[in-house]
Design an enzyme around this catalytic site. Structure first.
Site, PDB file in Angstrom:
ATOM      1  N   ASP A  17       7.083 -21.563  13.607  1.00 25.86           N
ATOM      2  CA  ASP A  17       5.996 -22.357  14.168  1.00 25.86           C
ATOM      3  C   ASP A  17       6.265 -23.224  15.345  1.00 25.86           C
ATOM      4  OD1 ASP A  17       6.706 -24.556  12.818  1.00 25.86           O
ATOM      5  OD2 ASP A  17       5.258 -24.298  11.237  1.00 25.86           O
ATOM      6  N   TRP A  47      13.055   5.462   0.404  1.00 27.06           N
ATOM      7  CA  TRP A  47      11.704   5.986  -0.229  1.00 27.06           C
ATOM      8  C   TRP A  47      11.303   7.187   0.518  1.00 27.06           C
ATOM      9  CZ3 TRP A  47      12.175   3.392  -4.203  1.00 27.06           C
ATOM     10  CH2 TRP A  47      12.532   1.808  -4.435  1.00 27.06           C
ATOM     11  N   THR A  59       7.722   1.047  -4.191  1.00 24.93           N
ATOM     12  CA  THR A  59       7.606   0.231  -4.887  1.00 24.93           C
ATOM     13  C   THR A  59       6.586  -0.781  -4.487  1.00 24.93           C
ATOM     14  OG1 THR A  59       9.473  -0.925  -4.301  1.00 24.93           O
ATOM     15  CG2 THR A  59       9.641   0.459  -6.396  1.00 24.93           C
ATOM     16  N   PRO A  60       5.259  -0.616  -4.197  1.00 21.77           N
ATOM     17  CA  PRO A  60       4.452  -1.838  -3.779  1.00 21.77           C
ATOM     18  C   PRO A  60       4.278  -2.981  -4.686  1.00 21.77           C
ATOM     19  CG  PRO A  60       3.272  -0.050  -4.642  1.00 21.77           C
ATOM     20  CD  PRO A  60       4.703   0.568  -4.540  1.00 21.77           C
ATOM     21  N   LYS A  90       6.052   0.509 -16.620  1.00 24.13           N
ATOM     22  CA  LYS A  90       5.704   0.693 -15.405  1.00 24.13           C
ATOM     23  C   LYS A  90       5.921  -0.115 -14.300  1.00 24.13           C
ATOM     24  CE  LYS A  90       2.218   4.053 -16.775  1.00 24.13           C
ATOM     25  NZ  LYS A  90       0.933   4.922 -16.574  1.00 24.13           N
TER      26      LYS A  90
END
Length: 139
Positions: A17, A47, A59-60, A90
């Protein structure tokens, strides 16, 4: 216990920043890259290949918690150590420790799931059980 991998980042001027401090969303971006690097360093195919061969899209991120301890600025090099803290049916919990030398500057905890496209609606993703072969590669 899972393996631990290291992903290194050279912090650039554009990551900061106006005060010269890394803009906080960049830590999420770097931890996401470290997550992918974790699987690839463990021997899991990219992926795109897994989607083509097994239907696994990736793998979100389902949940994230980040704790900032020290600031980082451009010109510094940070390393992100990553491991899976817990494998569930899961989902899995991945921990990222962002280090500058021996100093812990940030720690992230992520909940992620392996997903495939829904057979009835390919625009939707569905969580699948954690593949045992991938879990074995990462343990």
């Amino acid at each position: 216990m899972s393996r631990t991998t290291v992903h290194t980042v050279d912090v650039q001027f554009g990551d900061c920043d106006p005060a010269g401090i890394v803009f906080f969303p960049n830590f999420s971006r770097w931890m996401d890259a470290a997550s992918l690097a974790f699987f690839m360093q463990c021997g899991v195919p990219p992926w795109r290949e897994l989607e083509r061969t097994r239907g696994i899209v990736g793998t979100p991120l389902l949940e994230i918690n980040t704790k900032f301890l020290k600031s980082v600025t451009y010109g510094e090099t940070i390393s992100i150590t990553t491991h899976v803290e817990e494998w569930r049916e899961k989902v899995f919990i991945q921990i990222h420790r962002v280090m500058r030398g021996n100093d812990l500057v940030c720690e992230g905890r992520e909940v992620r799931a392996f997903v495939k496209r829904d057979a009835d609606n390919p625009d939707r993703l569905r969580a699948i059980p954690v593949p045992e072969d991938i879990k074995a590669l990462c343990s």
